[in-house]
Design an enzyme around this catalytic site. Structure first.
Site, PDB file in Angstrom:
ATOM      1  N   LYS A  75       6.582 -15.309   1.716  1.00  0.00           N
ATOM      2  CA  LYS A  75       5.699 -15.248  -0.066  1.00  0.00           C
ATOM      3  C   LYS A  75       7.525 -15.399  -0.984  1.00  0.00           C
ATOM      4  O   LYS A  75       6.762 -16.268  -2.269  1.00  0.00           O
ATOM      5  CB  LYS A  75       6.077 -13.729  -0.832  1.00  0.00           C
ATOM      6  N   SER A  77       4.909  -4.400  -5.284  1.00  0.00           N
ATOM      7  CA  SER A  77       5.496  -3.450  -4.205  1.00  0.00           C
ATOM      8  C   SER A  77       6.796  -3.617  -2.801  1.00  0.00           C
ATOM      9  O   SER A  77       6.967  -3.370  -2.720  1.00  0.00           O
ATOM     10  CB  SER A  77       4.234  -2.314  -4.159  1.00  0.00           C
ATOM     11  N   GLU A 135      -7.857  -7.480   7.180  1.00  0.00           N
ATOM     12  CA  GLU A 135      -7.384  -6.993   6.620  1.00  0.00           C
ATOM     13  C   GLU A 135      -7.568  -5.171   7.141  1.00  0.00           C
ATOM     14  O   GLU A 135      -8.712  -4.480   8.292  1.00  0.00           O
ATOM     15  CB  GLU A 135      -8.273  -6.542   4.981  1.00  0.00           C
ATOM     16  N   GLY A 194      -9.083  -0.235   3.518  1.00  0.00           N
ATOM     17  CA  GLY A 194      -8.558  -1.026   2.359  1.00  0.00           C
ATOM     18  C   GLY A 194      -9.082  -2.647   2.344  1.00  0.00           C
ATOM     19  O   GLY A 194      -8.398  -3.422   2.517  1.00  0.00           O
ATOM     20  N   ASP A 232     -11.467  -4.569   1.109  1.00  0.00           N
ATOM     21  CA  ASP A 232     -11.851  -4.865  -0.638  1.00  0.00           C
ATOM     22  C   ASP A 232     -12.418  -6.333   0.002  1.00  0.00           C
ATOM     23  O   ASP A 232     -13.469  -6.165  -0.637  1.00  0.00           O
ATOM     24  CB  ASP A 232     -11.129  -4.958  -1.661  1.00  0.00           C
ATOM     25  N   SER A 244       3.617 -12.802   9.065  1.00  0.00           N
ATOM     26  CA  SER A 244       3.389 -12.758   7.256  1.00  0.00           C
ATOM     27  C   SER A 244       5.088 -11.707   6.718  1.00  0.00           C
ATOM     28  O   SER A 244       5.314 -12.594   6.349  1.00  0.00           O
ATOM     29  CB  SER A 244       2.417 -12.233   6.804  1.00  0.00           C
TER      30      SER A 244
END
Lengths: 328, 328
Positions: B55, B80, B205, B209, B211, B306
């Site tokens: 990130k 978060s 994923e 979740g 999506d 990650s």
């Protein structure tokens, strides 16, 4: 009893045997640690070695140099830890049966690892490992491959530092943990190959088991009365090996000791900042640097992270307890 | 609302900005994992990136490209997790004040990390982070740097895969976790730079979740009703970003889902065999490979690890519970 002291060229020849079989482990740097020390520390990641420790190097080397007959009959060692796994894996790769006299207080992770490589375990009391090993070896005609007091073991362990010196130029210092003295002696021999510009070589050991430091200081091998109960379970030895000691006296610059608290602090930094699940023994050299027992400031320092076989829940809990303090 | 879809060259230009500031993280291989998969898996170690996650790349890139006035006024994000820390660190390095609308269920480790880089935290409910962020930003005149739905963020995240492709030739596949789609979109753009011989690109994923997978399958962005309670806390997003989705549709080959159990199994292998303290989100791509959702067999696979910011006691305990089974 006198021996010829092992020479540096033994490490070069061990490297030729090990090349292609040992992993050439990576070298990591941890900026948060460098900043704190004002130094450049190069961590040689032997916890990423096969079997999770540098011990595979010496074990495979010793087994490779064994005669046909001895290989066919099988070998035995006494070890509570990574040498057991290293020898078990080397035996599996070379088709040599491996028996281990294993103290009944061995960490479950290390016991499981040795078993997973097909070794036969003979349980014994911690203080009796050598006696039990000798008896079983005599009964079954097995060759004993001791964990550290053996020229081929010392030379094999030295190959980690040899690789590190090839990968990182102009190191000022090399620091390793010291238990029986296999890694430190091998490292000192590897350093000696550097000639006049060789790095200085230091050993670090737990204060609780300061046999190597006392031996080095007095010039006489000291034997502790009991097995030291340090968190650095890979360094629970009562004395350094005879052959090892001869090498240490000839080639090592100093041996220093660190507290249990300093070891846990260093473990926490390696887990939190380095993100490596090293075992506590691996953190002993860093503990010596962080506590100022060795002065790293402004220097290029090679550190061997010796192994990574530990109870992740236990060490993870220790580290978590300390990590809030680290970050703030 | 329509945008121009971001092009691959954005990643190249982000790399020019980030070079010298981001760490060029190492690439590790884990033989036990390769053996199990019959593949060559190259792990790009973004858990060793500054702030402990990829990130930092997008955050620093976005902040670097901000105008003077906006920089002087300061920035805000809602996150978060690792984007909060990445932006906080980027702000610290560039002298930009950073405010974070942080859900009150954020992991203590991630909260402490953002604080340690000098960010100001505004507590909020998980579902209200964007609303609270927008209100505070308006009140204080702060520029919002969203966690993933932003061209500069996407381009910055893609530089991890770009480095990986430079370091490891002829990759057949790249696999990343997918939350909001910043890393996956950036990776897909980086892969597209490979032209005809480009690696295929996959997202993985948590099933809890799903999506992104559902959005990818149907061609319409899906929004989950609640924040998914997966152990992969970095992937607790309800939808992929709009800009991200456009890139995913253009450049990603497939998105697959994995169970919580598969995630924990993969975490355990990365800790025990890889000896890396990765956080659960990092293990989601490996979970997809190990569970057969993606076929790695015979292939050269790049996987982005990650991040590594987690409760070491908690994850250590999960891993320890599973590690006996792994070794036997």
């Amino acid at each position: 009893m006198t021996h010829t002291v092992l020479g540096p060229e033994a490490v070069t020849s061990a490297m030729r045997i090990l090349e292609g079989t040992v992993r050439r482990t990576p070298v990591l740097t941890v900026p948060e640690i460098d900043e704190r020390l004002g130094a450049n520390v190069y961590f040689k990641c032997e916890h990423l070695q096969r079997c999770g420790a540098f011990k595979f190097r010496g074990a495979f080397h010793a087994l490779s140099r064994l005669g046909e007959d001895a290989r066919r009959s099988g070998v035995l060692t006494y070890s509570s830890g990574n040498h057991a796994s290293g020898l078990a894996l080397a035996g599996q790769l070379l088709g040599v049966s491996v028996t281990i006299a294993m103290p009944n207080n061995t960490s479950p992770v290390k016991r499981a690892l040795a078993l997973s490589y097909g070794a036969e375990l003979v349980d014994c009391l911690p203080e009796e490992r050598e006696a039990v090993g000798a008896r079983v070896a005599a009964e079954r005609g097995l060759t004993i491959i001791p964990p550290y007091d053996h020229d081929d073991i010392i030379a094999g362990q030295g190959t980690a530092a040899l690789e590190l010196m090839e990968d990182v130029s102009d190191l000022d210092m090399l620091v390793t943990p010291v238990g029986g003295g296999g890694l430190l002696a091998g490292t000192a021999l590897a350093a000696a190959l550097g000639g006049e510009k060789r790095p200085r070589v230091f050993g670090a050991e737990p204060e609780l088991g300061d046999d190597a430091a006392r031996s080095f200081r007095t010039g006489e091998r000291v034997t502790l009365e009991t097995v030291p109960q340090t968190v650095a379970d890979g360094l629970r030895t009562r004395y350094v090996g005879e052959r090892n000691f001869a090498v240490l006296r000839a080639h090592v610059d100093d041996i220093v000791t660190v507290t249990e608290d300093a070891i846990l602090d260093a473990v926490a930094r390696l887990w939190v900042y380095g993100k490596q699940t090293v075992e506590p023994s691996s953190a002993v050299p860093l503990a010596a640097l962080l506590s100022g027992k060795l002065d790293a400031s402004g220097r290029r320092v090679g550190v061997v992270l010796s192994g990574g076989n530990c109870d992740l829940a236990q060490v993870g809990a220790w580290v978590a307890e300390r990590s809030a303090g680290l970050r703030s």
